[in-house]
Scaffold this active site. Structure first.
Site, PDB file in Angstrom:
ATOM      1  N   LYS A 107      14.623   1.286 -11.393  1.00  7.47           N
ATOM      2  CA  LYS A 107      13.515   0.479 -10.878  1.00  7.47           C
ATOM      3  C   LYS A 107      12.434   0.223 -11.930  1.00  7.47           C
ATOM      4  O   LYS A 107      11.522  -0.569 -11.696  1.00  7.47           O
ATOM      5  CB  LYS A 107      12.902   1.136  -9.649  1.00  7.47           C
ATOM      6  CG  LYS A 107      13.867   1.170  -8.464  1.00  7.47           C
ATOM      7  CD  LYS A 107      13.215   1.767  -7.234  1.00  7.47           C
ATOM      8  CE  LYS A 107      14.144   1.751  -6.044  1.00  7.47           C
ATOM      9  NZ  LYS A 107      15.184   2.805  -6.130  1.00  7.47           N
TER      10      LYS A 107
HETATM   11  C1  LIG Z   1      16.359   2.572  -5.306  1.00  3.92           C
HETATM   12  C2  LIG Z   1      17.555   3.345  -5.714  1.00  3.92           C
HETATM   13  C3  LIG Z   1      18.856   3.003  -5.269  1.00  3.92           C
HETATM   14  C4  LIG Z   1      19.108   1.903  -4.265  1.00  3.92           C
HETATM   15  O1  LIG Z   1      18.781   0.629  -4.750  1.00  3.92           O
HETATM   16  P1  LIG Z   1      18.555  -0.599  -3.742  1.00  3.92           P
HETATM   17  O2  LIG Z   1      18.188  -1.736  -4.604  1.00  3.92           O
HETATM   18  O3  LIG Z   1      17.442  -0.186  -2.821  1.00  3.92           O
HETATM   19  O4  LIG Z   1      19.820  -0.796  -3.002  1.00  3.92           O
HETATM   20  C5  LIG Z   1      19.942   3.715  -5.756  1.00  3.92           C
HETATM   21  N1  LIG Z   1      19.766   4.735  -6.623  1.00  3.92           N
HETATM   22  C6  LIG Z   1      18.548   5.104  -7.069  1.00  3.92           C
HETATM   23  C7  LIG Z   1      18.436   6.256  -8.003  1.00  3.92           C
HETATM   24  C8  LIG Z   1      17.403   4.426  -6.636  1.00  3.92           C
HETATM   25  O5  LIG Z   1      16.203   4.807  -7.075  1.00  3.92           O
END
Ligand SMILES: *Cc1c(COP(=O)(O)O)cnc(C)c1O
Length: 433
Positions: A107
């Protein structure tokens, strides 16, 4: 480029409005009015381009009409300042390591990109913007670090007391400056409810400019398309060919939806695997055609504990609500905590590769689904050290090394403000800032 709402009962808006509002006035999600495809020339040379260079070309397709080229380049260069390699695990299975950014989670890219884009739009804007984020761990750290010291923006991170890991907590409570951590005496759902109530509160919205920074925001989720083009380029660079399959550990489905955009832009992807933990709402939809959101279940892959995946509306929109069209591009798998542990252990012992619980879901689904002649890439979405306790309980104490970036956060002092689950307390707190 204009953005329309998936609910289609409001007018299209500019990029600036889509980014500053987050959600459309009719509660729909914003979608770009067109998806422009790349020409053959781009794909002929993509393997000679860096992650940063590829990201800039992809960003231009979405944001090029609205942001001057030199500024867009600066934003991309700032958000993409680390590598995103593909690493072979076994056979034709590759890990796309998305965890080399500042907070070691995927993210980071969207968080930083959105912060810089928002800062650009707010130049000359007289009022301060307040970003509210509810987090179960990973979103808070990526958003807080992305927005850290960005002028004109204040960030409030709401997190459930005692329910995030030490490392996660340190990543957003030690920054200070424009980042305020609110330790809510409740659950993640309580945090989310406080934030939603604030967005719907007319009085508060007249007093303060509020926006959200989760993957409903187009500036947070579209940049995730960069990853898919980069994975393709890095495989080509290594001379690896075959029909490409992506397996994406999913919660809110921002990441996977960005991959669908990449495919619509011409990236040759044979199919996507939606890899779920026990929160199997989309898995069930793919089996039955029924979409039944429900309260989330706590698992060891907690960043995927989502009971009502917000980007599902975008997937339906991309495929005209047709289950048969969606099923041509996406297959689903889901795994229990025991299966996740079993996979982490097996891959560590047999392949000497350390998975975090989220990546393990992606790996296992890919192994189950990949056919001869295909090349599979699963997203390793977080560094195993972010989930040290869980990982070490499976593969053994002392196996996970804390990367320097995380160790640095652990040294900081926790600064957070206690908050009740009562909305009026939260509202008064915001009004008094
Ligand atoms: C946010 C997150 C996900 C899921 O991603 P989405 O875009 O919400 O489907 C998977 N793994 C980790 C480590 C995350 O932080």
């Amino acid at each position: 480029m204009k953005y329309y709402s998936t609910n289609k009962s409001v007018e299209m808006v500019s990029l600036m409005e889509a980014v500053t509002k987050g959600l459309a006035a009719d509660n729909g999600l914003f979608m770009p009015e067109r998806i422009d495809a790349f020409d053959r020339h781009f794909f002929e040379h993509i393997h000679q381009m860096s992650f940063q260079e590829i990201s800039f070309e992809v960003a231009r397709k979405f944001f090029g009409e609205d942001i001057p080229e030199d500024i867009l380049k600066e934003i991309v260069d700032d958000a993409i300042n680390f590598d995103c390699p593909v690493v072979r695990v076994n056979d034709s299975v590759y890990s796309l390591e998305l965890f080399h950014g500042p907070t070691l989670a995927f993210k980071d890219v969207g968080g930083r990109f959105m912060a810089r884009l928002l800062a650009y739009f707010l130049k000359g804007f007289k009022r301060e913007v307040n970003v509210l984020v509810a987090t179960s761990g990973d979103t808070g750290s990526a958003v807080a670090n992305g927005f850290f010291q960005v002028p004109g923006i204040k960030v409030y991170v709401l997190y459930p007391k005692g329910l995030v890991s030490d490392i996660q907590e340190k990543q957003f409570t030690t920054l200070g400056h424009n980042i305020t951590a609110l330790e809510v005496d409740g659950t993640f759902d309580d945090c989310q409810r406080l934030v939603k109530s604030a967005f719907l509160d007319q009085e508060l919205n007249e007093a303060l400019v509020l926006t959200s920074a989760n993957s409903i925001n187009v500036a947070r989720f579209l940049p995730q398309a960069f990853y898919y083009f980069n994975a393709y380029a890095r495989l080509r660079e290594q001379g690896i060919s075959g029909d490409l399959v992506f397996s994406v550990p999913s919660g809110n489905f921002g990441n996977l939806t960005a991959g669908l955009f990449a495919k619509f832009m011409g990236l040759p992807v044979k199919r996507f695997i939606a890899a779920n933990n026990s929160n199997d709402i989309v898995y069930n939809y793919l089996q039955t055609g029924k979409y039944e959101p429900r309260a989330s279940i706590a698992t060891i892959a907690n960043a995927m504990d989502v009971g009502a995946p917000s980007n599902f509306a975008r997937i339906l929109e991309l495929y005209n609500h047709s289950l048969s069209s969606i099923s041509m591009d996406i297959v689903g798998y889901r795994y229990s905590d025991d299966e996740i542990r079993e996979t982490m252990k097996q891959v560590f012992v047999e392949e000497n590769y350390m998975l975090d619980p989220h990546g393990a879901v992606g790996y296992r689904a890919l192994k189950a689904d990949l056919k001869d002649g295909e090349v599979g890439v699963f997203f390793e979405t977080a560094h195993p050290a972010k989930f040290t306790e869980t990982v070490e309980s499976v593969i053994g104490k002392g196996t996970v090394k804390l990367p320097a970036k995380l160790a640095e956060f652990m040294k900081g002092e926790k600064l957070s403000i206690a908050m009740s689950t009562d909305y009026d307390d939260f509202k008064q707190f915001l009004l008094n800032q």
